[in-house]
Scaffold this active site. Structure first.
Site, PDB file in Angstrom:
ATOM      1  N   TYR A 138     -24.715 -26.712  -9.884  1.00  0.00           N
ATOM      2  CA  TYR A 138     -24.139 -28.004 -10.280  1.00  0.00           C
ATOM      3  C   TYR A 138     -24.442 -28.311 -11.745  1.00  0.00           C
ATOM      4  O   TYR A 138     -23.546 -28.719 -12.506  1.00  0.00           O
ATOM      5  CB  TYR A 138     -24.699 -29.120  -9.402  1.00  0.00           C
ATOM      6  CG  TYR A 138     -23.959 -29.324  -8.103  1.00  0.00           C
ATOM      7  CD1 TYR A 138     -22.707 -29.944  -8.076  1.00  0.00           C
ATOM      8  CD2 TYR A 138     -24.510 -28.925  -6.888  1.00  0.00           C
ATOM      9  CE1 TYR A 138     -22.026 -30.147  -6.892  1.00  0.00           C
ATOM     10  CE2 TYR A 138     -23.830 -29.120  -5.685  1.00  0.00           C
ATOM     11  CZ  TYR A 138     -22.596 -29.740  -5.697  1.00  0.00           C
ATOM     12  OH  TYR A 138     -21.921 -29.928  -4.515  1.00  0.00           O
TER      13      TYR A 138
ATOM     14  N   GLN B 181      -2.177 -25.715  -7.476  1.00  0.00           N
ATOM     15  CA  GLN B 181      -3.444 -25.044  -7.716  1.00  0.00           C
ATOM     16  C   GLN B 181      -4.488 -26.031  -8.255  1.00  0.00           C
ATOM     17  O   GLN B 181      -5.664 -25.674  -8.363  1.00  0.00           O
ATOM     18  CB  GLN B 181      -3.253 -23.927  -8.730  1.00  0.00           C
ATOM     19  CG  GLN B 181      -2.212 -22.892  -8.335  1.00  0.00           C
ATOM     20  CD  GLN B 181      -1.715 -22.081  -9.518  1.00  0.00           C
ATOM     21  OE1 GLN B 181      -0.537 -21.882  -9.692  1.00  0.00           O
ATOM     22  NE2 GLN B 181      -2.627 -21.628 -10.371  1.00  0.00           N
ATOM     23  N   ASN B 182      -4.058 -27.226  -8.590  1.00  0.00           N
ATOM     24  CA  ASN B 182      -4.944 -28.198  -9.220  1.00  0.00           C
ATOM     25  C   ASN B 182      -5.749 -28.958  -8.178  1.00  0.00           C
ATOM     26  O   ASN B 182      -5.276 -29.234  -7.077  1.00  0.00           O
ATOM     27  CB  ASN B 182      -4.134 -29.177 -10.069  1.00  0.00           C
ATOM     28  CG  ASN B 182      -3.336 -28.475 -11.152  1.00  0.00           C
ATOM     29  OD1 ASN B 182      -3.741 -27.410 -11.623  1.00  0.00           O
ATOM     30  ND2 ASN B 182      -2.214 -29.052 -11.537  1.00  0.00           N
TER      31      ASN B 182
ATOM     32  N   ASP C 259      -7.170 -32.014  -8.975  1.00  0.00           N
ATOM     33  CA  ASP C 259      -7.371 -33.330  -9.586  1.00  0.00           C
ATOM     34  C   ASP C 259      -6.790 -34.492  -8.795  1.00  0.00           C
ATOM     35  O   ASP C 259      -7.035 -35.652  -9.122  1.00  0.00           O
ATOM     36  CB  ASP C 259      -6.789 -33.348 -11.007  1.00  0.00           C
ATOM     37  CG  ASP C 259      -5.365 -32.796 -11.071  1.00  0.00           C
ATOM     38  OD1 ASP C 259      -4.532 -33.176 -10.226  1.00  0.00           O
ATOM     39  OD2 ASP C 259      -5.096 -31.973 -11.967  1.00  0.00           O
TER      40      ASP C 259
ATOM     41  N   HIS D 231      -6.079 -25.114  -3.607  1.00  0.00           N
ATOM     42  CA  HIS D 231      -7.390 -24.826  -4.194  1.00  0.00           C
ATOM     43  C   HIS D 231      -8.391 -25.944  -3.967  1.00  0.00           C
ATOM     44  O   HIS D 231      -9.502 -25.897  -4.507  1.00  0.00           O
ATOM     45  CB  HIS D 231      -7.260 -24.534  -5.695  1.00  0.00           C
ATOM     46  CG  HIS D 231      -6.659 -23.202  -5.986  1.00  0.00           C
ATOM     47  ND1 HIS D 231      -6.335 -22.781  -7.259  1.00  0.00           N
ATOM     48  CD2 HIS D 231      -6.308 -22.177  -5.164  1.00  0.00           C
ATOM     49  CE1 HIS D 231      -5.804 -21.568  -7.209  1.00  0.00           C
ATOM     50  NE2 HIS D 231      -5.774 -21.188  -5.949  1.00  0.00           N
TER      51      HIS D 231
END
Length: 325
Positions: free
Chosen positions: A51, A97-98, A100, A117
């Site tokens: 992390y 694929q994001n 967000d 993803h």
């Protein structure tokens, strides 16, 4: 307009106008150190270090030392994709694929979206057999962020010297993390490719390690890592994504470098069925890469699918597409 099924496959280039770094290229997030850190194996070896050294600087904070998670807004490109999908005469699904979450925030219905993803803000368990390891997600959850100063220390058994902070070499160092409020949070030895850094610089680190509410094991972000499979967790809905691709009559690629498994699968299907395919991207090199990828799909030579290239900024070209629908 005929209602034929069309699949959009979107990548990081779509979210670049929102301020999110792209994953590939000279300044891409993945281009820098993802091959070393972006794996489940690296997380299991050192969850806190994973992390601190990878996930937080790459995906959580905008500046080292900040304890506020960065936020983004959908771009005109996101709204254009949602607008096209909302048209009554279209039959559009989106595989992104994001991670967000900007497609949903732009109004794209969840039933028309697969986040293949993963999604930032959710977590998954690393303990095999736990319900959160493969079937359910944890969260939404915010990470506990703190500030610390990384100090280079010589190995207790080694010479009493401090390594040059500008040195790039494979070294074993002891990192002492000092929270801003004083005291020592942790000391650990790591062997990494040391990058130039200020040994007194303040950086953002993890406070409490996120854990699974069911079994207490360390929790990973709900994101597909390089050594994980698409079907490793139900959240990624890879079987649904494959069904959409198999039924598609046309494919639209947006802001992708064609460098991941889902784009390879999409290109293979398009090549086998000679599907018309469209690539919206800011540079023609990425469009050329689609042809190169199509040449060796599935371990055999394949002719690339018929590809039409729309070169330009996605926040400009996609609204023009929406206006035509």
């Amino acid at each position: 307009r005929r209602g034929d099924p069309v699949v959009f496959v979107t990548g990081s280039g779509l979210s670049a106008p929102s301020g999110i770094p792209t994953f590939r290229g000279a300044e891409g997030v993945w281009a820098k150190w993802v091959l070393e850190w972006g794996t489940r194996a690296a997380f299991l070896a050192d969850p806190r270090g994973w992390y601190d050294n990878f996930w937080i600087p790459a995906h959580v904070v905008a500046e080292p030392g900040s304890t506020s998670e960065r936020t983004y807004e959908p771009s005109a490109g996101h709204f254009a994709v949602a607008e096209v999908a909302a048209c009554r005469q279209t039959n559009v699904h989106v595989i992104t694929q994001n991670i967000d979450g900007l497609h949903q925030r732009a109004g794209l219905p969840s039933e028309r979206l697969v986040e293949v993803h993963g999604r930032a803000g959710l977590l998954k368990c690393v303990s095999p057999g736990c319900r959160y390891a493969a079937a359910e997600s944890i969260g939404p959850a915010q990470l506990d962020l703190a500030t610390a100063t990384a100090e280079w220390e010589a190995d207790a058994k080694g010479p009493d010297v401090t390594p040059d902070p500008a040195l790039r070499a494979r070294v074993v160092v002891h990192l002492r993390l000092r929270p801003a409020g004083g005291g020592v949070r942790a000391t650990c030895a790591v062997e990494r490719q040391a990058a130039p850094c200020d040994p007194k610089a303040t950086r953002t680190v993890l406070g409490a390690l996120p854990t699974c509410p069911a079994c207490g094991a360390p929790a990973l972000p709900q994101a597909l890592l390089f050594d994980e499979e698409y079907e490793s967790h139900s959240f990624y809905q890879y079987r649904k994504a494959r069904r959409w691709l198999e039924c598609a009559k046309a494919l639209v690629f947006v802001g992708t470098s064609f460098a991941v498994g889902v784009t390879e699968h999409a290109l293979l299907g398009a090549a086998e069925r000679s599907l018309p395919s469209f690539s919206f991207n800011i540079v023609p090199e990425s469009a050329t890469q689609a042809h190169e990828a199509g040449g060796e799909l599935g371990g055999a030579r394949q002719h690339p699918p018929p590809m039409h290239h729309i070169v330009g900024c996605c926040e400009v070209t996609l609204p023009k597409l929406a206006a035509l629908v």
